[in-house]
Scaffold this active site. Structure first.
Site, PDB file in Angstrom:
ATOM      1  CE1 TYR A 265      25.350   0.099  -4.239  1.00 20.11           C
ATOM      2  CE2 TYR A 265      23.640   1.710  -3.859  1.00 20.11           C
ATOM      3  CZ  TYR A 265      24.070   0.557  -4.459  1.00 20.11           C
ATOM      4  OH  TYR A 265      23.220  -0.130  -5.292  1.00 20.11           O
TER       5      TYR A 265
ATOM      6  N   GLY B 278       0.813  -1.217   0.000  1.00 15.05           N
ATOM      7  CA  GLY B 278       0.000   0.000   0.000  1.00 15.05           C
ATOM      8  C   GLY B 278       0.840   1.256   0.000  1.00 15.05           C
TER       9      GLY B 278
ATOM     10  CG  HIS C 296      22.710  -5.443  -2.869  1.00 11.39           C
ATOM     11  ND1 HIS C 296      23.375  -4.370  -2.324  1.00 11.39           N
ATOM     12  CD2 HIS C 296      22.732  -5.221  -4.202  1.00 11.39           C
ATOM     13  CE1 HIS C 296      23.763  -3.551  -3.278  1.00 11.39           C
ATOM     14  NE2 HIS C 296      23.395  -4.049  -4.422  1.00 11.39           N
TER      15      HIS C 296
ATOM     16  CG  ASP D 272      18.555   2.417  -4.819  1.00 12.04           C
ATOM     17  OD1 ASP D 272      17.643   1.653  -4.497  1.00 12.04           O
ATOM     18  OD2 ASP D 272      19.711   2.030  -5.112  1.00 12.04           O
TER      19      ASP D 272
ATOM     20  CG  MET E 135       9.100   3.171  -4.777  1.00 11.25           C
ATOM     21  SD  MET E 135       9.619   1.450  -5.014  1.00 11.25           S
ATOM     22  CE  MET E 135      11.394   1.660  -5.011  1.00 11.25           C
ATOM     23  N   PRO E 136       7.865   6.729  -5.064  1.00 14.04           N
ATOM     24  CG  PRO E 136       8.578   8.708  -4.064  1.00 14.04           C
ATOM     25  CD  PRO E 136       8.416   7.235  -3.790  1.00 14.04           C
TER      26      PRO E 136
ATOM     27  CE  LYS F 206      19.670  -1.389  -3.840  1.00 13.53           C
ATOM     28  NZ  LYS F 206      20.530  -0.189  -3.873  1.00 13.53           N
TER      29      LYS F 206
ATOM     30  CG  LEU G 210      20.252  10.679  -6.305  1.00 13.94           C
ATOM     31  CD1 LEU G 210      20.508  11.407  -7.633  1.00 13.94           C
ATOM     32  CD2 LEU G 210      20.728  11.531  -5.131  1.00 13.94           C
ATOM     33  N   GLY G 211      19.919   7.382  -7.616  1.00 13.59           N
ATOM     34  CA  GLY G 211      20.869   6.314  -7.324  1.00 13.59           C
ATOM     35  C   GLY G 211      22.083   6.899  -6.617  1.00 13.59           C
TER      36      GLY G 211
END
Ligand SMILES: NC(=O)c1ccc[n+]([C@@H]2O[C@H](COP(=O)([O-])OP(=O)(O)OC[C@H]3O[C@@H](n4cnc5c(N)ncnc54)[C@H](OP(=O)(O)O)[C@@H]3O)[C@@H](O)[C@H]2O)c1
Length: 317
Positions: free
Chosen positions: A49, A10, A111, A44, A13-14, A78, A18-19
């Protein structure tokens, strides 16, 4: 006008986020700041990262100064393969939450389906340079991720780099919806069969490397196809007065797919968000779909010998 996609939980999620992979810690602070000022409401992230702390610092500034409210921004993180043992899942989630300075994640993704030897190294290797796998079934990892939802630490959970067969196996035991499967997707790897399968199971696809990952760390041969320079993509862009990048992002919007282009450059972050004022015609979508050549940029070759390697047994291609 930015749009969102409803997840099986529900939550909205836009559709453009942005990665943050390969944004250095310094770059990512500025990138997230620019993105929020421009209107992005979806970031994201991932523990591997190695920049979640800096994302969190910027988020805290933007939340504290009232630019955004927590409920207005969608944050994904992730769980990496070295944390797939059930007893490590919660620890990893808490670490991401701490770095991001958040009480909950909007989305937590497994991931990869392939567990790796726990420890400090992101890619543990033996003396021969071979990756060291861990004998953990992603189903057991998933069961603990479900508990994170029960505990309120994550609103939705999902996976990344899963093939159809692996999704089927997970669907047969999942108590909470598999809200998202984040996979590489662009006109050279359209993934139509996987997209159809996910749609029919209420799993939203998020497209990573939508621009063809031009900054990829791996070898970029002269002969490798380059999406942003593809004449079909460029010509379509010219006809709408849009850039190739904007065409590649809009391509996913037309398909009902979430898309997370990465940029650390303020102008390109802006450019990549100027995609809500045009629509690709059916004819142009057909031209883009005709570029599909099952060309995978991030092939995760280092996992090739893993029993849960997702790409060789891909039923969807
Ligand atoms: N789940 C997974 O396994 C997985 C794997 C890969 C990626 N991802 C996620 O997906 C995100 C996006 O994928 P990606 O980073 O692989 O690749 P991408 O978004 O396809 O490409 C990013 C590259 O394109 C450049 N760029 C950005 N906008 C541009 C534009 N308008 N025109 C020309 N060049 C442009 C960026 O450089 P500048 O920064 O200099 O603008 C960067 O080098 C990642 O950041 C990460 O969040 C997830």
């Amino acid at each position: 006008m930015a749009v969102g996609i409803k997840l099986a939980t529900g939550a909205i999620m836009p559709q453009v986020g942005l990665g943050t992979w390969q944004s250095s810690p310094t770059q990512v602070s500025e990138a997230v700041k620019s993105a929020i000022d421009i209107g992005y409401r979806h970031i994201d992230c991932a523990s591997i990262y190695e920049n979640e702390h800096e994302v969190g610092t910027t988020l805290a500034i933007k939340l504290n100064d009232g630019t955004i409210r927590r409920e207005d921004i969608f944050i994904t993180s992730k769980l990496w393969g070295t944390y797939m043992r059930p007893e490590l899942v919660r620890e990893s989630c808490l670490k991401s939450l701490k770095n991001l300075q958040l009480d909950y994640l909007d989305l937590y993704l497994m991931h990869i389906p392939a567990a790796l030897k726990p420890g400090k190294e992101i890619l543990p290797t033996d003396e021969a340079g071979e990756i060291i796998c861990d004998d953990v079934d992603y189903i057991d990892t998933w069961k603990v991720m479900e508990k994170l939802v029960d505990e309120g630490l994550c609103k939705s959970i999902g996976v990344s780099n899963f093939n159809e067969e692996q999704l089927c196996r997970l669907l047969s035991v999942a108590k909470h919806p598999i809200s998202v499967n984040q996979v590489e997707c662009h006109p050279y790897l359209a993934q139509q069969k996987l997209v159809n399968f996910c749609k029919s199971n209420d799993i939203v696809i998020t497209a990573y490397s939508p621009l063809g990952c031009p900054g990829r760390p791996l070898k970029f041969e002269d002969t490798d196809p380059r999406l942003l320079e593809d004449p079909v993509v460029c010509d379509i862009g010219k006809s709408y007065n849009k850039t190739p990048g904007q065409v590649l992002i809009r391509y996913h919007i037309e398909r009902g797919i979430v898309v997370i282009p990465k940029s650390a450059n303020e102008n390109r972050i802006g450019e990549n968000f100027q995609v809500f004022d045009f629509k690709l015609s059916e004819d142009d979508m057909s031209k883009l779909n005709s570029l599909d050549k099952n060309y995978r940029i991030l092939d995760f070759a280092f996992l090739r010998k893993h029993k849960h390697f997702p790409f060789e047994c891909q039923l969807s291609q």
